[in-house]
Scaffold this motif. Structure first.
Motif, PDB file in Angstrom:
ATOM      1  N   THR A   1       0.821  -1.210   0.000  1.00 47.99           N
ATOM      2  CA  THR A   1       0.000   0.000   0.000  1.00 47.99           C
ATOM      3  C   THR A   1       0.854   1.259   0.000  1.00 47.99           C
ATOM      4  OG1 THR A   1      -0.122   0.039   2.429  1.00 47.99           O
ATOM      5  CG2 THR A   1      -1.826  -1.187   1.262  1.00 47.99           C
TER       6      THR A   1
ATOM      7  N   GLU B   1      -1.319   5.515   3.314  1.00 42.18           N
ATOM      8  CA  GLU B   1      -2.346   4.559   3.714  1.00 42.18           C
ATOM      9  C   GLU B   1      -1.790   3.625   4.789  1.00 42.18           C
ATOM     10  OE1 GLU B   1      -4.624   4.210  -0.591  1.00 42.18           O
ATOM     11  OE2 GLU B   1      -2.812   3.041  -0.208  1.00 42.18           O
TER      12      GLU B   1
ATOM     13  N   VAL C   1      -4.138   1.177   7.128  1.00 42.42           N
ATOM     14  CA  VAL C   1      -4.993   0.619   6.087  1.00 42.42           C
ATOM     15  C   VAL C   1      -4.287  -0.563   5.429  1.00 42.42           C
ATOM     16  CG1 VAL C   1      -6.165   1.051   3.895  1.00 42.42           C
ATOM     17  CG2 VAL C   1      -6.093   2.834   5.653  1.00 42.42           C
ATOM     18  N   THR C   2      -4.940  -1.704   5.422  1.00 43.46           N
ATOM     19  CA  THR C   2      -4.383  -2.917   4.819  1.00 43.46           C
ATOM     20  C   THR C   2      -5.254  -3.341   3.641  1.00 43.46           C
ATOM     21  OG1 THR C   2      -5.661  -4.368   6.254  1.00 43.46           O
ATOM     22  CG2 THR C   2      -3.487  -3.662   7.055  1.00 43.46           C
TER      23      THR C   2
ATOM     24  N   SER D   1      -8.728  -4.170   4.557  1.00 42.62           N
ATOM     25  CA  SER D   1      -9.543  -2.969   4.786  1.00 42.62           C
ATOM     26  C   SER D   1     -10.149  -2.487   3.480  1.00 42.62           C
ATOM     27  CB  SER D   1      -8.693  -1.853   5.382  1.00 42.62           C
ATOM     28  OG  SER D   1      -8.064  -2.242   6.576  1.00 42.62           O
TER      29      SER D   1
ATOM     30  N   GLY E   1     -12.944  -4.836   2.379  1.00 43.95           N
ATOM     31  CA  GLY E   1     -14.187  -4.663   3.118  1.00 43.95           C
ATOM     32  C   GLY E   1     -14.951  -3.425   2.678  1.00 43.95           C
ATOM     33  N   MET E   2     -14.237  -2.313   2.539  1.00 43.78           N
ATOM     34  CA  MET E   2     -14.896  -1.072   2.123  1.00 43.78           C
ATOM     35  C   MET E   2     -15.450  -1.186   0.708  1.00 43.78           C
ATOM     36  SD  MET E   2     -12.552   1.967   3.816  1.00 43.78           S
ATOM     37  CE  MET E   2     -10.945   1.323   3.257  1.00 43.78           C
TER      38      MET E   2
ATOM     39  N   ALA F   1     -13.185  -7.852   7.968  1.00 42.11           N
ATOM     40  CA  ALA F   1     -13.356  -6.463   7.528  1.00 42.11           C
ATOM     41  C   ALA F   1     -14.772  -6.377   6.977  1.00 42.11           C
ATOM     42  CB  ALA F   1     -12.324  -6.080   6.469  1.00 42.11           C
TER      43      ALA F   1
END
Length: 384
Positions: free
Chosen positions: A130, A134, A139-140, A143, A146-147, A198
């Motif tokens: 990333t 981030e 933030v992985t 993540s 999931g978003m 997530a």
């Protein structure tokens, strides 16, 4: 330009292995030589797809070490690192080496050793893909998954169960793959009730941490005929990148690298998505199977989930996707995954996929790095 053929392939057992990276690479490399009927001293170029042997086990210089281990000296060697799409990038590099005329016999071996690390350690290495901003905020890739899954479900009114059905399908396919890490079926309830990782994605929406390797042998088609009557050709291949910062994309549910790389590959192969008979997609997370199937042009935007619900992507469906079990069931040893995708397509095209066999003359593999940051799409066709 003469077409580039694949005349041999191999794949080791994926999962938790006691072997280290050099041993894993040598295992797949030797098996590939045997499958192709090629002597080690015939290999002119030797490429190794690997993301993080230095970070995972402090081992560098693996390509030249592999040449020594396989008795392939003095072959030219190089390591191909393109994060989790290193395998696909390796296929591109091997194709280029033969298509350019620089080599008449090129072997690609992809591998990764990961399971000796804790989940936290492995996740941290993978998270280095990333953008630093981030990464700094924790933030992985899960993540992002999931978003994006939440955005997709809300935007296209897709049920949560559709994602779970990707996992169910790919686990079912993995049962018939003797090299897969997880050879067991799972039901919808198990996926939907597994622990949240997530939201809305749960444990069974994610691929595992894996050790393993795979290999392919490339040569000009005229040379291929000297070795075998059963081979496949790479008719189209394309690579592309997308923004490094995911939130800079106009639509996070569209993977620009997939769109652009596939357009290049389709044009080179002179076919369209409707001509593909079988595909291997990078389902590191279940949501990625939806996104890639749409961005490759198999289905309209927002319709990928319906194809899964209707059984279109099942092994006996109109377009089988991830007959190998995908990363979800087969496992995801980073540098090996793209090579293993091509292995599956090759085996399908030459009729050697065993219980996974489908009717196929044209296959496609899409290998994704990061969250679509870099992508290689490869189209292979059966010998005519």
């Amino acid at each position: 330009m003469e077409r580039v053929a694949v005349i041999g392939a191999s794949m080791t057992q994926f999962g938790q292995r006691d072997a280290w990276i050099r041993e894993l690479l040598a295992e797949a490399g030797q098996a590939c030589l045997d499958d192709a009927g090629v002597a080690p001293d015939e290999v002119e170029h030797l490429y190794v797809s690997n993301m993080a042997s230095g970070e995972f086990e402090g081992q560098t210089g693996v390509p030249n070490a592999l040449a020594q281990d396989l008795a392939a000296v003095p072959a030219y060697t190089a390591r191909i690192d393109q994060t989790s799409s290193s395998g696909g990038a390796g296929v591109y590099a091997a194709w280029q080496s033969v298509a350019s005329g620089a080599s008449e016999m090129t072997m690609l071996v992809g591998g990764e050793k990961m399971t000796h690390c804790s989940t936290a350690e492995a996740t941290d290495v993978i998270a280095s893909i990333t953008h630093p901003v981030e990464y700094k905020h924790g933030v992985t890739l899960p993540s992002f998954a999931g978003m994006t899954a939440r955005l997709y479900l809300d935007t296209y009114d897709a049920p949560r169960e559709a994602l779970a059905k990707v996992a169910v399908k790919n686990h079912e396919n993995g049962v018939d793959n003797p090299h897969a890490q997880f050879r067991k079926e799972v039901d919808l309830e198990t996926v939907l009730e597994s622990p949240v990782v997530a939201d809305p994605l749960r444990l069974y929406d994610f691929c595992p941490i894996t050790d393993g390797s795979a290999a392919l042998m490339f040569c000009p088609e005229s040379v291929a005929r000297e070795y075998t009557d059963d081979y496949a050709v790479i008719s189209g291949i394309g690579g592309a990148t997308d923004t490094h910062v995911v939130h800079e994309r106009a639509d996070p549910t569209t993977m620009g690298g997939v769109v652009n790389s596939s357009e290049i590959a389709y044009e080179m192969a002179d076919i369209g998505p409707e001509d593909v008979d079988v595909a291997e997609l990078h389902d590191m997370f279940t949501i990625l199977e939806f996104l890639q199937s749409e961005d490759l042009g198999f289905f309209e935007k927002g319709e990928g989930w319906k194809a899964v619900e209707e059984g279109v992507t099942d092994r006996d469906g109109e377009l089988p996707i991830n007959t190998s079990g995908g990363l979800k069931s087969k496992g995801h040893p980073l540098g090996a995954s793209g090579v293993a995708q091509a292995y599956e397509i090759y085996k399908q095209l030459v009729g050697e996929a065993g219980d996974r066999q489908v009717e196929a003359d044209v296959g496609l593999a899409c290998n994704v790095g990061g969250f679509g940051n870099c992508v290689t799409t490869t189209i292979m066709e059966a010998r005519r």
